[in-house]
Design a protein around this motif. Structure first.
Motif, PDB file in Angstrom:
ATOM      1  N   LEU A  52       0.825  -1.209   0.000  1.00 42.68           N
ATOM      2  CA  LEU A  52       0.000   0.000   0.000  1.00 42.68           C
ATOM      3  C   LEU A  52       0.859   1.259   0.000  1.00 42.68           C
ATOM      4  O   LEU A  52       0.500   2.264  -0.602  1.00 42.68           O
ATOM      5  N   LEU A  72       3.933   1.570  -1.287  1.00 41.63           N
ATOM      6  CA  LEU A  72       4.646   1.735  -2.554  1.00 41.63           C
ATOM      7  C   LEU A  72       3.752   2.221  -3.684  1.00 41.63           C
ATOM      8  O   LEU A  72       4.138   3.085  -4.464  1.00 41.63           O
ATOM      9  N   TYR A  73       2.561   1.679  -3.784  1.00 42.63           N
ATOM     10  CA  TYR A  73       1.742   1.962  -4.974  1.00 42.63           C
ATOM     11  C   TYR A  73       0.395   2.612  -4.683  1.00 42.63           C
ATOM     12  O   TYR A  73      -0.306   3.000  -5.604  1.00 42.63           O
ATOM     13  N   VAL A 108      -3.086   0.637  -7.208  1.00 45.87           N
ATOM     14  CA  VAL A 108      -2.465  -0.582  -7.745  1.00 45.87           C
ATOM     15  C   VAL A 108      -3.549  -1.602  -8.102  1.00 45.87           C
ATOM     16  O   VAL A 108      -3.325  -2.520  -8.885  1.00 45.87           O
TER      17      VAL A 108
END
Lengths: 601, 90
Positions: free
Chosen positions: A237, A239-240, A244
């Protein structure tokens, strides 16, 4: 009391009377706080048949027992009221830092009643509460309002406010706090606007006490570790972001496309989380006490859609993107910024533009209606312009401000509105995921994914993978997730902690902070109680089993392309079992026995 | 067959998709070969001690292998295989 402050605030905007009341301990135990407490107040105090935008409606802001503690990601609050978009109970949930500030000021909730004779804002500085003139702020955007109020109160004040959309009573206006966080759905911002209440600014210097500090610390450290070591809560969550999911849902054929004409969008990757991270992300951002950081601080440099702010989330990228056949991430992000600055729900806004595009496509509306704009599928500039016109209340934007159901009805095609209880369905195609369709149909506040997020087991495999295409066991699964979420919302927790922990850990945290022992079953029963009370309120408002229905398109029009080609949702087979498992009669009315069991009779 | 990468796997592989020409009769064979190609940083998001990582989303023509035969799911040269690490949203 511990976890709870033990006091709530009541402000009559008509008379200007400000009072405080003690929080009843039994009520706190049974309804926990936030969504639960707000629902109980609304049930006891507001006639469900009132006009949502009349002074007789009340607007309740309530954090939960976790809010303001260091329970991981537990800084949330709910706004409970009658929703003008739906006519049903609304419970919009937001993060940021506003909820903790209210607790530190010394309040478990604020109940707003009546209507101020002129625009006002409320300034809460610990126990000092003032109603102040807001005439100079009326018409201002969310950033302008927040900055203006901080300049005249305290530079560290936490501001929850409406933008021009709330003032104009756009039926899906939000209440924004910390500039970019939204109590987003069902039009709670329009209720605030109808009360001439521009903002609630808070600063608190108090604290939230904890029943057993050592125990709480132990439980917190345990659940922190579980969440942080979990691949989703701990890494994915941050990171993207939530976007995503665009590719995940699209690749399984469950990504609603072109106003739900299809479930697969060949170029969805261009608006997915991977593209967002590569092109517009500046940094991840978390709310109060957050250890997940799903928020996206972003910036668009493309001159056509230039701006900066936060977002988009998955739902937003879908609503302004795939639903409108638009794969321009800059345009999608720009529409998100407009919604944040003017205070509008991105799901309903996006889906309403998609509905308008369908109306335009068949000639039910023309350039004469749109002010000369070619509202064709895939027209990114037109989508952004329609969002802007809605935000400022000009031209065709006034029609879009009604949401897709009323827009479709106005032009003779309510069937183009992809809504349940007149609230727009989020970005998981229920034809390809059976359980989420049952959830959409039965959520008390109208279609919502975050009231029973069966996507976790049905798609993501959390905590274990369940067949998304079967209807076997889905009524039970939906009920379990709905009850869990109601209790979790009431505690002030973030739904995303459940990418790591469940009811058992949440009950442990709640017991440690409040000193009231909640077993896992007790915790789930609180959720069940809240759900049933919401249902009772809706029934008294005039809603019935006929409102537990998906649009015909999702029941009869199979997905055309992609991996879920040929699928429809099988709601009619699941709904009677859902009612029965809930302890409701065949008309969806809770039985006396069920109400007695929950202490609601 | 075409293999597509998403999330962290796309970053690690340095590509969105590729035509995979090495033989792979099952998803398990394919994953072990892909991990051998891209290394343990890739492998930690799809395999768990040689078995399928429970939270990885591996699709064959859009069907989740957790509902098929997991690593034993057979593959044909014309299949599209999609690999997601554990991700979520809401």
């Amino acid at each position: 009391m511990n976890g709870w402050i033990g006091t709530f605030l009541r402000i009559d905007l008509t008379t200007g009377k400000i009072s405080t009341q003690p929080l009843d301990a039994d009520l706190a135990r049974d309804y926990i706080g936030a969504r639960g407490l707000g629902t109980k107040f609304l049930f006891d105090e507001v006639d469900p048949t009132v006009d949502a935008l009349s002074p007789a409606n009340k607007l309740i802001f309530a954090p939960g027992p976790f809010t303001g503690t260091y329970a991981p990601s537990g800084g949330r609050y709910n706004v409970v009221t009658k929703g003008p978009l739906t006519g049903a109970i609304a419970a919009a949930n937001s993060g940021g830092t506003w909820g903790p500030a209210l607790k530190y000021a010394g309040f478990d909730a604020v109940i707003f009643e009546g209507k101020a004779p002129k625009p006002v804002y409320v300034w809460i500085k610990d126990q000092q509460v003032e109603i102040r003139d807001a005439s100079h702020l009326w018409g201002k955007t969310v950033p302008e309002t927040s900055d203006g109020i901080r300049a005249e109160t305290d530079e560290d004040a936490h501001v929850a406010c409406i933008g021009p959309a709330g003032e104009n009573q756009v039926l899906f206006a939000c209440i924004m706090n910390d500039l970019h966080r939204a109590a987003g759905r069902s039009g709670v911002g329009a209720v605030m606007g109808s009360k001439n209440l521009k903002a609630v600014a808070v600063i608190g210097t108090g604290a939230v006490t904890c029943a057993n500090k050592d125990r709480f610390e132990q439980v917190v450290m345990k659940v922190r570790a579980i969440i942080q070591q979990h691949p989703i809560g701990g890494t994915g969550l941050r990171l993207y972001g939530t976007d995503v999911l665009t590719n995940v849902l699209n690749e399984i054929g469950a990504h609603p496309t072109k106003n739900f004409h299809d479930g697969y969008y060949p170029t969805a990757d261009k608006i997915g989380g991977e593209s967002l991270t590569a092109k517009v992300l500046q940094r991840p951002k978390g709310c109060f006490a957050c250890i997940i950081s799903c928020g996206r601080v972003s910036k668009v440099t493309n001159p056509k859609f230039k701006g900066q702010g936060e977002g988009p989330e998955y739902e937003t990228a879908w609503g302004f993107g795939s639903s409108c056949l638009i794969d321009d991430l800059d345009a999608v992000t720009k529409a998100n910024y407009i919604c944040n600055e003017y205070g509008m729900d991105t799901i309903t806004m996006g889906s309403t533009v998609a509905c308008a595009m369908e109306l335009y496509d068949i000639g039910a509306i023309t350039k004469e209606d749109t002010g000369g704009i070619a509202l064709e599928w895939g027209n990114a500039e037109a989508m952004v312009e329609m969002t802007r016109l809605t935000a400022i209340g000009v031209g065709f934007g006034k029609k879009l401000a009604l949401g897709s159901y009323r827009l479709g009805e106005l032009y003779g095609h309510p069937e183009f509105s992809m809504t349940v209880k007149k609230q727009e369905i989020p970005a998981y195609d229920p034809r390809a995921i059976q359980g989420i369709g049952l959830n959409y149909a039965t959520v008390n506040c109208g279609a919502a994914h975050v009231r029973g997020y069966t996507i976790q087991p049905e798609v993501l495999g959390v905590p274990a993978k369940v067949d998304k295409d079967t209807i076997e066991g889905k009524p039970e699964l939906v009920i379990k997730y709905q009850n869990l979420t109601a209790a979790l919302d009431a505690a002030g927790a973030c739904l995303f902690t459940t990418f790591g922990i469940g009811a058992e850990e949440l009950a442990e945290l709640l017991s440690a902070v409040t000193g009231v022992e909640y077993s896992t079953d007790d915790f789930m029963k609180c959720g069940d109680r809240i759900w049933n009370l919401e249902r009772l309120w809706n029934l008294r408002a005039g809603l019935s089993a006929k409102d537990d229905m998906l649009p015909e398109r999702l029941l009869k029009l199979p997905i055309k392309t992609g991996p879920s080609k040929g699928s429809v949702n099988r709601l009619p087979e699941m709904l009677p079992i859902y009612y029965e498992r809930r302890g409701w009669d065949a008309s969806g009315v809770p039985t006396d026995a069920r109400l007695r069991e929950l202490g609601l009779a | 067959m075409v293999v597509s990468y998403f999330g962290m796997l796309r970053d690690i592989a340095g590509r969105k998709e590729e035509d995979w020409e090495q033989p792979a009769a099952t998803v398990g064979e394919l994953l072990h070969r892909v991990v051998a190609e891209y290394g343990p940083q890739f492998g930690r998001w799809v395999l768990d001690n040689g078995d399928l990582l429970n939270l990885a989303i591996v699709l064959v023509n859009g069907r989740d292998v957790r509902g098929l035969q997991r690593l034993a799911t057979p593959l044909k040269p014309t299949d599209n295989v999609t690999l997601f690490p554990p991700v979520a949203g809401g």
